[in-house]
Design a protein around this motif. Sequence first.
Motif, PDB file in Angstrom:
ATOM      1  N   ALA A  26       0.827  -1.200   0.000  1.00  0.00           N
ATOM      2  CA  ALA A  26       0.000   0.000   0.000  1.00  0.00           C
ATOM      3  C   ALA A  26       0.868   1.259   0.000  1.00  0.00           C
ATOM      4  CB  ALA A  26      -0.939  -0.014   1.205  1.00  0.00           C
ATOM      5  N   VAL A  93      -8.078   6.075  -1.660  1.00  0.00           N
ATOM      6  CA  VAL A  93      -7.400   5.131  -0.753  1.00  0.00           C
ATOM      7  C   VAL A  93      -7.716   5.463   0.698  1.00  0.00           C
ATOM      8  CG1 VAL A  93      -5.156   4.282   0.024  1.00  0.00           C
ATOM      9  CG2 VAL A  93      -5.567   4.694  -2.416  1.00  0.00           C
ATOM     10  N   THR A  97      -9.974   2.995   3.069  1.00  0.00           N
ATOM     11  CA  THR A  97      -9.284   2.411   4.228  1.00  0.00           C
ATOM     12  C   THR A  97      -9.985   2.798   5.519  1.00  0.00           C
ATOM     13  OG1 THR A  97      -7.196   2.528   3.025  1.00  0.00           O
ATOM     14  CG2 THR A  97      -7.074   2.228   5.411  1.00  0.00           C
ATOM     15  N   ALA A 123      -4.158  -1.754   0.576  1.00  0.00           N
ATOM     16  CA  ALA A 123      -3.342  -2.276  -0.516  1.00  0.00           C
ATOM     17  C   ALA A 123      -4.158  -2.424  -1.790  1.00  0.00           C
ATOM     18  CB  ALA A 123      -2.733  -3.621  -0.113  1.00  0.00           C
ATOM     19  N   SER A 126      -4.912   1.038  -3.277  1.00  0.00           N
ATOM     20  CA  SER A 126      -3.669   1.660  -3.759  1.00  0.00           C
ATOM     21  C   SER A 126      -3.280   1.068  -5.105  1.00  0.00           C
ATOM     22  CB  SER A 126      -2.544   1.444  -2.743  1.00  0.00           C
ATOM     23  OG  SER A 126      -2.852   2.072  -1.513  1.00  0.00           O
TER      24      SER A 126
END
Length: 842
Positions: A26, A93, A97, A123, A126
């Motif tokens: 990530a 992202v 997250t 991850a 990303s």
Amino acid sequence: MSGRDKPRRRSSEDAWIITAPLVLLAVICATVTGLITDRPFGGWAPAALLLVLMLLASGPVVGVVIRRQSLGMTLTELPLVLAFYFLPPLTVVLIYTLSSLVTHLRHRMAAPKLWFNVARAAAGTSVGALVLHALPPADGVGPYTWLGLCLAISMVILVGVTSIAAVQTLLAGWQAGRETVRALPSVTLTAGINVSAGLVVLILLDQSWWSLVPLAALAAGLAVVYRSYTEFFQQHRTLTGMYELSRAISASSQDGTLADALLGRVRALLQAEYATLWLPAQGRHPETLLTARVDDPGLLDTAPTPAELRQKAVDAARPITVGRGISSDPEFRDRLVEQGVKDTVVVPLRSGRVVIGTLEVTNRLGDPLHFTQRDVAVFETVAAHAAVALENSRLVDRLRHDAEHDGLTKLPNRRRLTAAVAEAVKIRAPGEVVALLLFDVDRLRQVNESLGHAAGDKVLAEVAERLRACAPSSALVGRAGGDEFLVTLRLESAEAALELAGQLREQIRDEMVFDALTLDVDTAVGVAVHPDHGSDAVDLLQRVDLAATAAKSVPGSVQLYSPALESRSLRRLGLAGDLRRALDDGALEVYFQPKVTLRDRRLVGVECLARWEHPAHGTVAPDDFVAVAEHIGQLGRLTEFVLRESLRRSRDWQPGEQPLAVSVNLAARTLTDQHFPALVRELLDEYGVPPQRLTLEITEAGVLDGTERPIPTLRRLRDLGVRLSVDDFGTGNSSLAQLRRLPVHEVKVDRSFVQGMATDPGDLAIVNAVVTLSQQFGLAVVAEGVESELTLELLQDIGCEIGQGFLFSRPLPYERLEAWFAAQVDPDPVPAGELPRLRAVP
């Protein structure tokens, strides 16, 4: 480590081995994206809106169960499509997250799982953002844009499934990882539907923002449908969980892992952090408090809730619920919050009208995040099934304990002692002997005759207590027979065993007072040791019995076994030549013992027993001459003689309109004779007796010897139409469940249990269990050794149908059998097809 050794199962703490590379991936992808993008962050107002949409979309979860792990499917791909299109890459992202973190915190996941899922989300997005912004830019919402968004979402899914498969393989093995990969088509299908919906929304928004109005209406309708589907899925999962719970409980009831299976399945079924079983002390069973906790492989002996909740559930005999929307006892609310408990359900376990304990679940982890009334109803159903399983487990344990312990002295009985000696022989250490000390109480018969059996029982109970108090702590003390007590332990030598036997005999010698009468308690002691005097438990017990019998000839003595005591065996050797001549001359006889229905006293057949009157030694016991016949190779002739005489008398039976049903005992070795079934067929044809009128009885040890050798012969005999019976059942180590695979029709309960029914609750329980289970398996039951009216009444009460014993008649010669039958038969006419009824038991 050898190739056969199993790898150590890892705990969830080891998930960091996968979490750390995900975090690194990530960071690398986010850094590269930030470098190649002009505006990596921004758009915070729409970002906040899309974050809310992601949190809402992650609420209803559809689970795909993989082994004991579940893979959650949500609608998060739909707002993720919009986020990838409208927001800068690193903002996507960040909010995805953050959405994953909030969602998993809400579900109260353990730290390793929490950070693994957050790292997986970071991850995946990303990589997706990097792939999307690495593509050439496109104008408008066209096919090229669709392809890019689909590719970005595919990266999120690929990283997610790959990481889940990796952590499953790490923690549970490659098979679990492979099954995770197999779920990829289902995941792709769900994600494809969500992405398609997101693209449709994106196209509509690109045309006009007013499209939000019909989209909102459509979303509301879909939410209702989706919620209904989610409820249906939860119901299906609940039914599946209850079915698996029932199977697990049934399977674990046999191997002693009931608590582990029950608590683990209950916790998973109700998606709780804790599941606790509490059983108060009852009889010889101590108090039980066990708790299963999520991600903990073992059981804890503590509970997260106070004992007052469980006690109130027992006293009130109703569920105790504390939590959002289900609180039946809100007075516990504050105290539970202080202990970190947000909700709990405690359900009483009922056995009939009696509450035997409680089952509870604490801290709901699934969706919804609190227990509901539906959960309480499901939990009560589970508790009812668990209560039956627990009570049955205790009943089996009680029956097993009673079957292995003497009812009077509470000491281990002969069966338990035999098993203990066999185990001790297997693990004997070098430089040690396994010693058996048999104490035979003197003059017990005179006590019974003079003072009654109650006084004799007091003598036995007192001797047992003295032996238990005086014997070393490493010794096993048990009652081997009526007036015999066995002490077994490890010692340095046979001389040490003799010395200990003398010491124990002196320590238990003392006066015993009954009212105004004082008795002297004394014993004769026999001693045998392994390996000097036997290689297995049966030989050792036989030889210590011989030693004790020899010790009784000298009052108060201690006798070590020696081969010279084998006088009976020597006598058997002397009978070998005489038995061969007796078979040649037809000097053996066959006696017949009636088998009678217990309810209406009708003669249903006879057991045929060989008898030998030796001209010099008098009556020879059947065990002696059968063993001699087997030793000298005359067993086949002896068996054929008894069969011929039995079938001839069956054919010539005059009182009945059909041949008399006869039963013949077979030795275990006969079942290894391939020609024996052909001989039986020839004799049946020769005497014209229907095969169903012949029953062949094989001892339990002979038919269940741990091998498959008897099976082919038994099946050939069954195919002839002959009935097969297991004789002396209960004296071995087999179970009725083993009989289900054998082609037998009948079970004969050993006389030692039948004769002890009136005085030993353990024997009564064993006979009752044998009768009940045999009838369920379709097997007839014959009780041997019926010698009293009380025993007869007990057998009638438990449903036993057929009996034989001295209460009806001793074994008789054929002529006396006919006279006995003529004297006992009821003079009333007998309807066609029925057997004559006996007038009364003599």
